[in-house]
Design an enzyme around this catalytic site. Structure first.
Site, short mmCIF file in Angstrom:
data_model
loop_
_atom_site.label_atom_id
_atom_site.label_comp_id
_atom_site.label_asym_id
_atom_site.label_seq_id
_atom_site.Cartn_x
_atom_site.Cartn_y
_atom_site.Cartn_z
N SER A 108 0.83 -1.19 0.00
CA SER A 108 0.00 0.00 0.00
C SER A 108 0.87 1.26 0.00
CB SER A 108 -0.97 -0.05 1.19
OG SER A 108 -2.06 0.82 0.98
N ASP B 202 -5.57 -3.43 -3.15
CA ASP B 202 -4.64 -3.15 -2.04
C ASP B 202 -4.09 -4.42 -1.38
OD1 ASP B 202 -3.43 -2.02 0.32
OD2 ASP B 202 -4.73 -0.29 0.04
#
Length: 267
Positions: free
Chosen positions: A46, A158
């Site tokens: 991320s 993600d």
């Protein structure tokens, strides 16, 4: 076997996710630089993938700090007509390209890995090759908010969903201490103000215990003192950078002091 001082001063570094809290990673890089500790392999998930990519391609902590101070969460997204998300994070990829040019992961000066989730299969995807900007976009693509990134036939979102602190790609670095930065270790959640905050709370509150288990074999876990900071408020970035530095400097110094005292420590 005794290690030389230069060998002792090299690590494999995993930088975890945490949205805006990722600014604390810059403070950790500052502490590493001050202590003369080199990073010989780096992985990111991320927002950690963004910092990891910049560091792997030779950006100093000062340059990454300047980039972080210019980031605007709202400016990194744009409306999309996709049924899979309200926004697109293509602008985030554009920021990476502006900072690094068009680069491929395998050409990084420091071996680089980034984690994403194949939302069609639930599998973890470790990206060690391919376009850097696309990989950062995929690793930081919050599902439900951003349109998934189509990459190599996969629908990627993600990486926090599978490994928020990406230690697993670094376990092959057997001769280096494994150091990871867990931004969410002491996070205290608060009432969200919008859909982005709601979804981030939902993801990260379920990951705290899982992350603790996943990083149990790290040689050093750094958990910056940022528990009361917001996941989405960009005005706090300078304070987050300083908190990352102040929290990590004594921990890293103590770690390497113990290494110097114990010739049989795992390195």
């Amino acid at each position: 076997m005794h290690k030389t001082q230069s060998e002792k001063k090299s690590i494999a570094l995993a930088l975890g996710g945490g949205a805006v809290l990722g600014a604390a990673h810059v403070g950790v890089l500052k502490a590493l630089d001050e202590l003369g500790i080199g990073v010989c392999a780096v992985a990111g998930t991320s927002i950690g993938s963004f910092v990891a990519a910049l560091h792997a391609f030779g950006k100093s902590w000062q340059e990454i700090e300047a980039a972080a101070l210019e980031l605007d969460w709202l400016d990194l997204s744009g409306l999309t007509l996709s049924q899979y998300g309200v926004l697109s994070n293509k602008k985030f990829g554009g920021v990476v390209s502006d900072l690094l040019g068009r680069q491929r992961i395998e050409h990084a000066a420091i071996p680089l890995s980034m984690i994403a989730t194949d939302i069609a299969t639930g599998e973890m995807v470790v990206m060690r090759e391919g376009d850097v900007a696309s990989a950062v976009m995929a690793s930081s693509c919050v599902p439900g908010v951003f349109k998934p990134v189509e990459l190599d036939g996969r629908m990627l979102v993600d990486g926090v969903l599978v490994e928020n602190v990406p230690l697993s790609p670094l376990r092959e670095c057997q001769n280096l201490p494994l150091v990871c930065v867990n931004l969410m270790g002491g996070h205290r959640f608060s009432r969200p103000d919008n859909i982005v905050g709601l979804l981030l709370n939902a993801f990260y509150c379920t990951l705290q215990k899982t992350t603790t288990l996943q990083i149990g074999d790290a040689d050093l876990v750094i958990e910056p003192d940022i528990g009361d900071f917001s996941l989405v408020e960009t005005s706090q970035i300078p304070e987050l950078i300083e908190a990352g530095y102040q929290s990590s400097l004594p921990v890293l110094r103590a770690f390497y002091h113990s290494v110097d005292e114990k010739s049989d420590v795992k390195l």
